[in-house]
Scaffold this active site. Structure first.
Site, PDB file in Angstrom:
ATOM      1  N   SER A  76       0.820  -1.202   0.000  1.00  0.00           N
ATOM      2  CA  SER A  76       0.000   0.000   0.000  1.00  0.00           C
ATOM      3  C   SER A  76       0.861   1.261   0.000  1.00  0.00           C
ATOM      4  O   SER A  76       1.583   1.505  -0.963  1.00  0.00           O
ATOM      5  CB  SER A  76      -0.973  -0.047   1.181  1.00  0.00           C
ATOM      6  OG  SER A  76      -1.993   0.909   1.017  1.00  0.00           O
TER       7      SER A  76
ATOM      8  N   LYS B 240     -21.477  16.503   7.356  1.00  0.00           N
ATOM      9  CA  LYS B 240     -20.530  16.543   8.477  1.00  0.00           C
ATOM     10  C   LYS B 240     -20.421  15.180   9.175  1.00  0.00           C
ATOM     11  O   LYS B 240     -19.380  14.817   9.669  1.00  0.00           O
ATOM     12  CB  LYS B 240     -20.951  17.634   9.469  1.00  0.00           C
ATOM     13  CG  LYS B 240     -19.950  17.893  10.537  1.00  0.00           C
ATOM     14  CD  LYS B 240     -18.668  18.425   9.957  1.00  0.00           C
ATOM     15  CE  LYS B 240     -17.668  18.696  11.051  1.00  0.00           C
ATOM     16  NZ  LYS B 240     -16.374  19.017  10.523  1.00  0.00           N
TER      17      LYS B 240
END
Length: 174
Positions: free
Chosen positions: A85, A137
């Site tokens: 990764s 949010k």
């Protein structure tokens, strides 16, 4: 190594901030790389990577600094047990990459997770009151199911990050 080369180790999870005993902080690595940049007597950098990866931002910062340094210095990566990764992303900035037959590498992708404990809260008769300024949010809230629109936004963000990752890999290695 001759005195004109330097070794930098990237071990454990890669994250923002300072390195710890078992992890690599981008701030620590970036400070070291920027110090090396101003030393013309240092001709090359050996990065020893033994990492499962980490955050996109931290890995990307290190990658970009290495690309900048490649203009004047040779960058060589030695992959140890694991370079996956973000570790692989950083390695892709090198002029040369060496890996053992047993090195685990790859795992190119982007992931985010958000547990959903709404069923547990419902069983315990617990209600969450959420007050927010901004429609998304609480997009990764663990207290409710995600809407179809939110899933599409998350998928889009992950897809964009993945495409940037692959674009950088193709430019450097292609």
């Amino acid at each position: 190594f001759p005195s004109h080369d330097i070794l930098i180790k990237i071990e454990g999870e890669i994250h923002s901030g300072r390195s710890t005993y078992s992890s690599t902080g981008a701030d620590t690595i970036l400070a070291r790389l920027r110090e090396i940049e101003n030393k013309p007597e240092i001709k090359g950098i050996l990065l020893e990577i033994n990492s499962p990866g980490g955050t996109v931002g931290a890995s990307q910062e290190i990658y970009e600094e290495l690309i900048h340094l490649r203009k004047d210095k040779k960058i060589v990566v030695s992959m140890k047990d694991l370079a996956a990764s973000g570790g692989y992303y950083i390695a892709s900035a090198a002029d040369y990459i060496y890996a053992q037959h047993g090195t685990i590498t790859g795992s190119i992708g982007v992931i985010t997770m958000s547990p959903n404990i709404s069923g547990l809260l419902e069983k315990a008769n617990i209600k969450m009151n959420v007050y927010k300024a901004g429609k998304y949010k609480d997009i990764l809230s663990m207290f409710r199911e995600h809407t179809k629109e939110e899933v599409e936004i998350i998928d889009s963000l992950l897809g964009d990050t993945y495409r940037r990752f692959m674009y950088h890999l193709c430019i450097v290695t292609g």
